[in-house]
Write a protein that holds these residues in place. Structure first.
Motif, PDB file in Angstrom:
ATOM      1  N   GLY A   3      21.211 -14.136  27.290  1.00  0.00           N
ATOM      2  CA  GLY A   3      21.750 -14.143  28.656  1.00  0.00           C
ATOM      3  C   GLY A   3      22.888 -15.139  28.784  1.00  0.00           C
ATOM      4  N   LEU A   4      22.678 -16.325  28.225  1.00  0.00           N
ATOM      5  CA  LEU A   4      23.720 -17.359  28.304  1.00  0.00           C
ATOM      6  C   LEU A   4      24.996 -16.894  27.620  1.00  0.00           C
ATOM      7  N   SER A   5      24.845 -16.236  26.435  1.00  0.00           N
ATOM      8  CA  SER A   5      26.093 -15.877  25.753  1.00  0.00           C
ATOM      9  C   SER A   5      26.794 -14.715  26.466  1.00  0.00           C
ATOM     10  N   LYS A  45      30.726 -14.859  28.220  1.00  0.00           N
ATOM     11  CA  LYS A  45      31.793 -13.859  28.027  1.00  0.00           C
ATOM     12  C   LYS A  45      32.315 -13.361  29.376  1.00  0.00           C
ATOM     13  N   LEU A  46      31.372 -13.072  30.281  1.00  0.00           N
ATOM     14  CA  LEU A  46      31.785 -12.568  31.601  1.00  0.00           C
ATOM     15  C   LEU A  46      32.613 -13.614  32.355  1.00  0.00           C
ATOM     16  N   ARG A  47      32.169 -14.854  32.275  1.00  0.00           N
ATOM     17  CA  ARG A  47      32.890 -15.924  32.980  1.00  0.00           C
ATOM     18  C   ARG A  47      34.304 -16.078  32.451  1.00  0.00           C
ATOM     19  N   ALA A  48      34.443 -15.896  31.127  1.00  0.00           N
ATOM     20  CA  ALA A  48      35.790 -15.985  30.539  1.00  0.00           C
ATOM     21  C   ALA A  48      36.679 -14.870  31.084  1.00  0.00           C
ATOM     22  N   LYS A  93      15.246  -5.751  21.789  1.00  0.00           N
ATOM     23  CA  LYS A  93      14.923  -4.838  20.686  1.00  0.00           C
ATOM     24  C   LYS A  93      15.794  -3.591  20.760  1.00  0.00           C
ATOM     25  N   SER A  94      15.835  -2.966  21.935  1.00  0.00           N
ATOM     26  CA  SER A  94      16.537  -1.685  22.053  1.00  0.00           C
ATOM     27  C   SER A  94      18.053  -1.867  22.192  1.00  0.00           C
ATOM     28  N   GLY A  95      18.476  -3.046  22.578  1.00  0.00           N
ATOM     29  CA  GLY A  95      19.917  -3.268  22.791  1.00  0.00           C
ATOM     30  C   GLY A  95      20.418  -2.625  24.087  1.00  0.00           C
ATOM     31  N   GLU A  99      21.420   1.839  33.195  1.00  0.00           N
ATOM     32  CA  GLU A  99      21.269   1.076  31.956  1.00  0.00           C
ATOM     33  C   GLU A  99      22.620   0.933  31.287  1.00  0.00           C
ATOM     34  N   ILE A 100      22.735  -0.080  30.469  1.00  0.00           N
ATOM     35  CA  ILE A 100      23.992  -0.305  29.754  1.00  0.00           C
ATOM     36  C   ILE A 100      23.679  -1.020  28.432  1.00  0.00           C
ATOM     37  N   GLY A 101      24.466  -0.727  27.400  1.00  0.00           N
ATOM     38  CA  GLY A 101      24.292  -1.400  26.108  1.00  0.00           C
ATOM     39  C   GLY A 101      24.575  -2.888  26.268  1.00  0.00           C
ATOM     40  N   ILE A 102      23.754  -3.700  25.595  1.00  0.00           N
ATOM     41  CA  ILE A 102      23.874  -5.152  25.754  1.00  0.00           C
ATOM     42  C   ILE A 102      25.262  -5.664  25.368  1.00  0.00           C
ATOM     43  N   LYS A 103      25.902  -4.932  24.453  1.00  0.00           N
ATOM     44  CA  LYS A 103      27.237  -5.357  23.995  1.00  0.00           C
ATOM     45  C   LYS A 103      28.353  -4.899  24.938  1.00  0.00           C
ATOM     46  N   GLU A 104      27.959  -3.958  25.852  1.00  0.00           N
ATOM     47  CA  GLU A 104      29.006  -3.373  26.714  1.00  0.00           C
ATOM     48  C   GLU A 104      29.097  -4.026  28.088  1.00  0.00           C
ATOM     49  N   VAL A 105      28.262  -5.026  28.339  1.00  0.00           N
ATOM     50  CA  VAL A 105      28.184  -5.566  29.703  1.00  0.00           C
ATOM     51  C   VAL A 105      29.542  -6.056  30.218  1.00  0.00           C
TER      52      VAL A 105
END
Ligand code: ATP
Ligand code: MG
Length: 421
Positions: free
Chosen positions: A341-343, A347-350, A388-390, A404-410
């Motif tokens: 969550g922190l990482s 990214k979003l804050r940047a 686990k599922s990403g 839902e959204i992929g964890i890398k796509e947020v």
């Protein structure tokens, strides 16, 4: 031990602070369009600077200044207003060598030892502007037009622009004499301050706030009847420019303003929404001041806006616009999710998206409650399964839609960009 702020001073904090910031950026935007540059001057100056310019027989100098000796026994004053420091800076830094007119704006705290009441504080804030090096009334009209645009940008209504001309060193002595003669028949009825003013500076009687003095000045000679030809032409010029620019205004021949340095044009912007302290901005011309500070003859004009009074007007109008909610709240369950969550948040804050996180191993329920209280637009929920599922779940707290959204796509999440800020 309990501490509290001094009488007449105040903290400014959320949500009000967002209105302050909005006002400050509106000023920057509008004033820049007119060629004004920001100038930051000190909060402390030599006492002389204010005494010489504002005038020894004014309320500010007589009663309201925070003046004290520093450790080397110099007399220091917390600035009660911004014009004198700006003029000091203009002369000291030789801004008069730059092409005219030179235009500056400032903002920050001012200090006056006054009786605190609604709209009147001991530390208060002003945004002001000063333009140097042009005497024609076109500049006066532009200044008023800039103020009008500034208030329009903030959707402020119910304002009155009051204007006057208080003449110059040539014609003002005649007017002062006429005033003095007028009041000499009434001296016994004047308040103690005005008795003194009658001798030192009769113009100041017109600025007195005591009811009986307000009554006594009915029928007093009006400055506009005493203007010399040049001052009259200047004032007529201003009035015709105001007409051209569609600036509705009222001539108020009693408005002399509480500072001695003014010449010719003076003005005040008052609001029907403010009650007793109704002036939200005020200013005027001061064609002699630069010279008195040791610079070359340089006509100038400026004004200051009272921030607290302006903020009150905006707040009274619409409480909603002061909200400042995060776009996203990342609710996390478990220590691995916490790290993920922190990482994501970083990214979003940047990317400039305002993000809040859960703290202290709070339950999902209490995190959601906090997200709601903060007024977040979206909540993302991250737990072991999601790691686990990403794939993570999102929920729009405003319209209850979810997905839902992929964890890398947020960071590419469309919701952040579709909605208005
Ligand atoms: P007033 O007649 O209300 O005392 P002023 O003539 O002393 O005003 P200026 O020195 O012209 O005020 O300052 C410009 C603006 O700054 C005022 O119109 C007002 O909005 C604001 N202002 C002045 N003094 C205070 C104060 N003590 N607290 C809050 N705002 C102030
Ligand atoms: Mg005052």
């Amino acid at each position: 031990m309990k501490y509290s702020a001094l009488k007449g001073v105040h903290d400014i904090y959320p949500p009000d602070i967002y209105i302050w910031q909005k006002v400050e950026s509106a000023a920057e935007e509008v004033f820049s369009a007119y060629g004004f540059h920001e100038l930051r001057v000190p909060i402390i100056e030599s006492t002389d600077i204010f005494v010489r310019s504002i005038g020894e027989t004014t309320d500010i100098v007589e009663k309201e200044m925070y003046t004290f000796p520093d450790k080397a026994d110099r007399s220091i004053t917390l600035r009660p207003e911004g014009t004198a420091p700006v003029v000091r800076s203009y002369v000291e830094n030789h801004f008069y060598n730059l092409p005219s007119p030179q235009k500056f704006y400032y903002s920050g705290p001012m200090f006056r030892y006054e009786r605190p009441q609604k709209g009147r504080f001991r530390q208060f804030y002003q945004i002001g502007a000063e333009a140097f090096g042009a005497s024609e009334p076109k500049l006066d009209a532009e200044i008023l037009s800039m103020l009008k645009l500034f208030f329009e940008r903030l959707d402020i209504t119910g304002l009155t622009f009051e204007v006057n001309s208080i003449g110059c060193e040539k014609c003002r002595p005649d007017y002062k004499k006429a005033l003095s003669d007028f009041f000499s028949k009434k001296t016994s009825e004047l308040c103690p301050d005005c008795k003194r003013r009658h001798i030192n500076n009769p113009l100041r009687i017109l600025d007195c706030k005591v009811d009986s003095c307000i009554e006594l000045r009915k029928g007093a000679p009006q400055v506009t009847d005493y203007l010399c030809t040049e001052c009259r032409e200047h004032f007529n010029g201003l009035l015709s420019f105001l007409k051209l620019l569609n600036i509705t205004h009222k001539i108020n021949p009693n408005m002399v303003r509480g500072l001695d340095y003014y010449t010719r044009t003076t003005f005040e912007v008052t609001s029907e929404h403010l009650g007793a302290q109704k002036a939200v901005a005020a200013g005027g011309r001061y064609d002699r001041l630069v010279e008195e500070f040791g610079g070359p003859p340089t006509p100038a004009i400026g004004f200051a806006i009272g921030m607290e009074r302006l903020i009150t007007m905006i707040k009274d109008r619409n409480k909603k616009e002061i909200e400042q909610a995060p776009k996203a709240f990342l609710a996390t369950i478990g220590s691995r999710a916490d790290i993920e969550g922190l990482s994501i948040a970083e990214k979003l804050r940047a990317d400039g998206i305002q993000v809040e996180l859960g703290y202290g191993n709070a339950s999902l329920k209490s995190q959601l409650r906090r997200a709601d209280k903060l007024g977040a637009n979206y909540v993302f929920i991250i737990g072991d399964d999601e790691l686990k599922s990403g794939i993570i779940k999102w929920k729009n707290l405003k319209d209850s839609s979810q997905g839902e959204i992929g964890i890398k796509e947020v960071s590419g999440f469309q919701g952040f960009y579709n909605q208005q800020k």
